[in-house]
Design a protein around this motif. Structure first.
Motif, short mmCIF file in Angstrom:
data_model
loop_
_atom_site.label_atom_id
_atom_site.label_comp_id
_atom_site.label_asym_id
_atom_site.label_seq_id
_atom_site.Cartn_x
_atom_site.Cartn_y
_atom_site.Cartn_z
N GLU A 155 -16.69 5.45 -2.52
CA GLU A 155 -15.28 5.46 -2.89
C GLU A 155 -15.13 5.07 -4.35
N HIS A 156 -14.68 6.01 -5.18
CA HIS A 156 -14.66 5.79 -6.63
C HIS A 156 -13.29 6.07 -7.25
N SER A 157 -12.39 6.69 -6.52
CA SER A 157 -11.08 7.05 -7.07
C SER A 157 -10.20 5.81 -7.22
N ARG A 158 -9.33 5.85 -8.22
CA ARG A 158 -8.35 4.78 -8.44
C ARG A 158 -6.96 5.37 -8.28
N ILE A 159 -6.18 4.79 -7.37
CA ILE A 159 -4.81 5.24 -7.10
C ILE A 159 -3.92 4.00 -7.06
N PHE A 160 -2.78 4.07 -7.71
CA PHE A 160 -1.84 2.94 -7.73
C PHE A 160 -0.45 3.46 -7.33
N HIS A 161 0.08 2.90 -6.24
CA HIS A 161 1.37 3.34 -5.71
C HIS A 161 2.35 2.17 -5.71
N PHE A 162 3.50 2.38 -6.34
CA PHE A 162 4.57 1.38 -6.37
C PHE A 162 5.81 2.01 -5.73
N TYR A 163 6.37 1.34 -4.72
CA TYR A 163 7.47 1.90 -3.93
C TYR A 163 8.74 2.09 -4.77
N ASN A 164 9.06 1.12 -5.61
CA ASN A 164 10.17 1.23 -6.56
C ASN A 164 11.48 1.61 -5.89
N ASP A 165 11.82 0.90 -4.83
CA ASP A 165 13.09 1.10 -4.14
C ASP A 165 13.29 2.56 -3.72
N GLY A 166 12.21 3.17 -3.24
CA GLY A 166 12.30 4.54 -2.76
C GLY A 166 12.03 5.60 -3.81
N GLN A 167 11.98 5.22 -5.07
CA GLN A 167 11.66 6.15 -6.15
C GLN A 167 10.17 6.01 -6.49
N ASP A 168 9.34 6.43 -5.54
CA ASP A 168 7.90 6.14 -5.60
C ASP A 168 7.28 6.56 -6.94
N GLU A 169 6.43 5.69 -7.45
CA GLU A 169 5.63 6.01 -8.63
C GLU A 169 4.16 5.88 -8.26
N VAL A 170 3.39 6.93 -8.57
CA VAL A 170 1.97 6.96 -8.25
C VAL A 170 1.21 7.27 -9.53
N TYR A 171 0.09 6.57 -9.72
CA TYR A 171 -0.75 6.74 -10.90
C TYR A 171 -2.20 6.94 -10.45
N ILE A 172 -2.96 7.70 -11.21
CA ILE A 172 -4.40 7.79 -11.01
C ILE A 172 -5.07 7.65 -12.38
N GLY A 173 -6.34 7.23 -12.38
CA GLY A 173 -7.04 7.13 -13.65
C GLY A 173 -8.39 6.48 -13.52
N SER A 174 -8.93 6.06 -14.66
CA SER A 174 -10.32 5.63 -14.73
C SER A 174 -10.51 4.13 -14.62
N ALA A 175 -9.43 3.35 -14.58
CA ALA A 175 -9.55 1.90 -14.74
C ALA A 175 -9.43 1.14 -13.44
N ASP A 176 -10.29 0.14 -13.27
CA ASP A 176 -10.11 -0.87 -12.24
C ASP A 176 -9.31 -2.03 -12.83
N TRP A 177 -8.91 -2.95 -11.96
CA TRP A 177 -8.20 -4.13 -12.43
C TRP A 177 -9.23 -5.22 -12.73
N MET A 178 -9.95 -5.01 -13.83
CA MET A 178 -10.97 -5.95 -14.30
C MET A 178 -10.74 -6.21 -15.78
N PRO A 179 -11.10 -7.39 -16.29
CA PRO A 179 -10.95 -7.65 -17.72
C PRO A 179 -11.65 -6.62 -18.59
N ARG A 180 -12.84 -6.15 -18.16
CA ARG A 180 -13.55 -5.19 -19.01
C ARG A 180 -12.79 -3.86 -19.11
N ASN A 181 -12.14 -3.43 -18.02
CA ASN A 181 -11.38 -2.19 -18.06
C ASN A 181 -10.08 -2.32 -18.83
N LEU A 182 -9.47 -3.50 -18.75
CA LEU A 182 -8.17 -3.70 -19.37
C LEU A 182 -8.27 -4.15 -20.83
N ASP A 183 -9.40 -4.76 -21.19
CA ASP A 183 -9.50 -5.36 -22.53
C ASP A 183 -10.62 -4.79 -23.40
#
Length: 733
Positions: free
Chosen positions: A624-652
């Motif tokens: 499992e390598h895919s990154r998907i981020f889903h935020f409900y946003n009061d029914g106005q769903d926002e979905v993102y995909i990309g290369s980054a994990d939630w790690m300091p090395r990916n973010l910084d």
């Protein structure tokens, strides 16, 4: 950005409180324990069990070469800084050894006592040299003289012969011989050649075992060497021999700011990597006497704490070779990635037809013009989508430029050949090759040089940052205007891993995304200081702040009496700031589901802290390598995909890109994929608040739901026009 100052609800959360974090290194060990469990699971086919044993060992090799090596260096440098969970480097090393040693013992005991028996029952006999027949022994002795003996080089150790350099991960024999004249014992080292097959198969006429024909019979090469040592030490008496295997630090240390030529600097580092790195682990046969150990330890600059005793074969990583046996009944059912329906016409055309279609309306660009396109590997074909995208761009006379990032790839990738053909035809082709992609440096250097020779503009990345993002940009003239086509993915442009890793890719010609990728490439190849993007979330510029804003928005919805919901899938969750913000969201009532394959430092299920957070890990036939981020946003769903994990090395410390999904159908498809994974009761493991994982099993009268099997079935049905109920109606009602 300190959440303790943002809202009163977060006063109980202090980023320095160690009780809220799991240790990164120990959490990774739990991930590898789940990998090992796939080998122990009775539902796993036999050869797949050997595969998972191999992956477990390969994972540990890299873990010691990188993670343990870093900790040992910190101890030597007397670093006392504690991790978020409150441990010093030495305390981490002690905990690693305490947890890992029983796992290694379990692995080897299971292979020796269970898997070798199961293999024999299926006609696969990995024999010990002492158990073979006289005819088989005669064959191996002859083979030794003809093919193995000429390759071997025994190295004596005495006052005139210093202790030899031991290559990283090499398998060796420590040999003690006696000189019959002087009666003195002498020590020598014999390296087992790794350029020959690890397991030597006997010829078919010698493969009968107990008079029954079998699929495969052979012995480990080190045993063939060991039982023919007299040929290496003529007129000497061979007293004893014992196997050992050294692991060295293998992470490159290049002073980028001081390097006039980054490619040359990395090449120089690579030349010494096998021998230069300090030793971090020594695997030895359990039978090795104390006297031999005491001789090896100081020479290799190791202590008792670095030793792992093995009862049986060393280096079980080589068991992966058995996957090549033509025994489909002992493997997972074969899977052939399906060609997306909308791209099928191109992939069934001849080369001439493809060239003609690139000149007319019917091409991949006309498909992307109509709407965004999502591809999901390995369920859908990488070659029929990503490689075809670059191939058509190379052939298309209207394409003016192609720009790509390459982090990891393989030598048989059609992408390289397409890029070279495009450059040779006069197109502007720019490729950023990340030379610092760990353990792929040599491969990347080779291809970077070939690309340059064909006229491709090759860039080697940014000083101080790894370029990890997976992006491609095609610039095409269409009438009197210029159009930009993009591919933004979660995985590498690598056809081999695309068959083994689950990854997603978005094709689009949206103007904002095209403009963003243009700006990002200008940042990567020139001196542009881009501080904002229209749509993309880019590290290290905006991704961390934007992700925290999206989590906080769910908090605000809950505080306003509305539901808050987050589902995020990634490889690892380590970043303390993100974790702290998730805790604040949980405390505010946001329902959070995390699908984290590997390391997870967040502690779920803590009352008033993380009781609304659930974490699962899915381990299966695909990584499992895919990154998907889903935020409900009061029914106005926002979905993102990309290369980054939630790690300091990916973010910084890396250049990463995450894209919003603006096509409603694709957004819903990604949400459905997440729901399928959350419902998995076959390969999903639930993280407990004490750091342990419990594997899910179907409840009474509940069907088994393997998310990977379900996705294979759905994609196959969809692309073969077989009518099936919708995902939700079929699997969740």
């Amino acid at each position: 950005m300190d959440m303790t100052q943002a809202k009163p609800i977060n006063k109980v959360i202090k980023i320095s409180d160690s009780q809220y974090y799991f240790n990164r290194e120990l959490s990774w060990l739990e991930f590898n324990r789940r990998v090992l469990h796939e080998a122990l699971d009775r539902r796993t086919p036999l050869l797949e069990k050997l595969k998972f044993i191999s992956i477990f060992s390969s994972n540990l090799d890299e873990y010691f070469m990188v993670r343990v090596a870093i900790l040992k260096e910190q101890v030597q440098a007397q670093v006392s800084k504690r991790t978020p969970d409150g441990r010093t480097p030495q305390e981490q090393l002690d905990a690693i050894a305490q947890i890992l040693r029983p796992m290694v013992i379990q692995q080897h005991e299971y292979f020796e006592k269970v898997l070798r028996t199961e293999m024999a029952q299926e006609g696969i006999h990995l024999l010990n040299y002492t158990d073979i027949t006289l005819e088989q022994r005669a064959y191996l002795q002859d083979l030794f003289q003809r093919q193995i003996f000429p390759v071997l080089t025994p190295l004596a150790v005495d006052p005139s012969h210093p202790f030899p350099l031991i290559a990283n991960l090499s398998l060796n024999l420590a040999v003690v011989v006696t000189d019959p004249v002087s009666k003195k014992e002498k020590f020598a080292r014999v390296k087992v050649p790794d350029i020959l097959p690890r397991f030597i198969e006997l010829p078919h006429d010698l493969q009968a075992q107990n008079d029954i024909p079998n699929h495969w019979i052979g012995v480990p090469i080190e045993q063939v060497v060991a039982h023919n040592l007299e040929a290496l030490f003529p007129d000497m008496i061979v007293n004893e021999y014992h196997q050992f295997r050294l692991t060295r630090k293998a992470d490159l240390a290049v002073a980028e700011e001081e390097a006039d030529d980054l490619l040359l600097a990395i090449q120089q580092e690579l030349r010494g990597r096998q021998f230069r790195g300090c030793g971090v682990r020594l695997e030895i046969q359990k039978s090795m006497p104390q006297s031999m150990r005491q001789m090896l330890f100081p020479e290799l600059e190791l202590t008792e704490g670095d030793i792992y005793e093995i009862d049986g074969l060393l280096n079980l990583k080589d068991l992966m070779s058995f996957m090549a046996l033509p025994l489909p009944e002992l493997k997972d059912p074969p899977w052939t990635p399906v060609i997306p329906t909308k791209l099928r016409a191109f992939n069934q055309s001849t080369a001439i037809e493809k060239s003609q279609k690139s000149e007319g309306r019917e091409n991949i660009f006309s498909i992307i013009q109509q709407h965004d396109l999502l591809v999901h590997h390995p369920y859908e074909s990488f070659s029929a989508s990503v490689e075809e995208f670059i191939a058509q761009a190379a052939r298309d006379a209207h394409v003016l430029a192609i720009k790509m990032t390459l982090y990891r790839s393989s030598g048989d990738s059609q992408i390289f050949h397409s890029l070279m053909a495009a450059a040779e035809s006069g197109k502007q082709v720019v490729v950023l090759v990340e030379l610092k992609a760990r353990f792929d440096e040599e491969n990347n250097i080779t291809w970077a040089q070939r690309l340059e020779k064909s006229g491709v503009h090759v860039v080697y990345g940014l000083v101080g940052l790894k370029t990890h993002t997976k992006i491609a940009l095609v610039v095409r003239r269409e009438g009197d205007k210029i159009s930009r086509y993009v591919h933004i993915g979660t995985g590498n442009y690598n056809p081999k891993t695309a068959k083994l890793y689950t990854d997603l890719g978005l094709f689009s010609c949206r103007k904002d995304l095209g403009a963003d990728l243009t700006d990002l490439f200008n940042y990567l190849t020139g001196y542009a200081h881009q501080h904002s993007y229209r749509k993309l979330l880019v590290s290290p510029i905006s991704m961390r702040d934007r992700m925290i804003e999206l989590i906080r928005r769910e908090i605000e919805h809950c505080q306003n009496g509305k539901p808050g919901r987050i589902i995020a899938k990634m490889n690892a969750l380590v970043d303390p700031q993100i974790i702290t913000t998730l805790y604040a969201a949980s405390a505010a009532g946001v329902q959070i589901d995390l699908i984290v394959r590997g390391t997870c430092c967040l502690r779920p299920g803590l009352p008033e802290i993380s009781e609304n957070i659930r974490v699962i890990s899915i381990i299966g036939r695909f990584l499992e390598h895919s990154r998907i981020f889903h935020f409900y946003n009061d029914g106005q769903d926002e979905v993102y995909i990309g290369s980054a994990d939630w790690m300091p090395r990916n973010l910084d410390r890396r250049v990463e890109a995450v894209t919003p999904i603006e096509d409603a159908k694709i957004s819903q498809t990604l949400q459905d994929i997440l729901e399928i994974m959350l419902a998995d009761n076959r390969q999903a493991w639930e993280l407990q608040s004490d750091g342990s994982y419990i594997q899910r099993h179907p409840r009474k009268n509940e069907p088994e739901r393997s998310s990977q099997n379900i996705l294979m079935e759905i994609l196959h049905s969809f692309h073969t026009n077989v009518k099936v109920p919708s995902m939700k109606s079929r699997y969740f009602n």
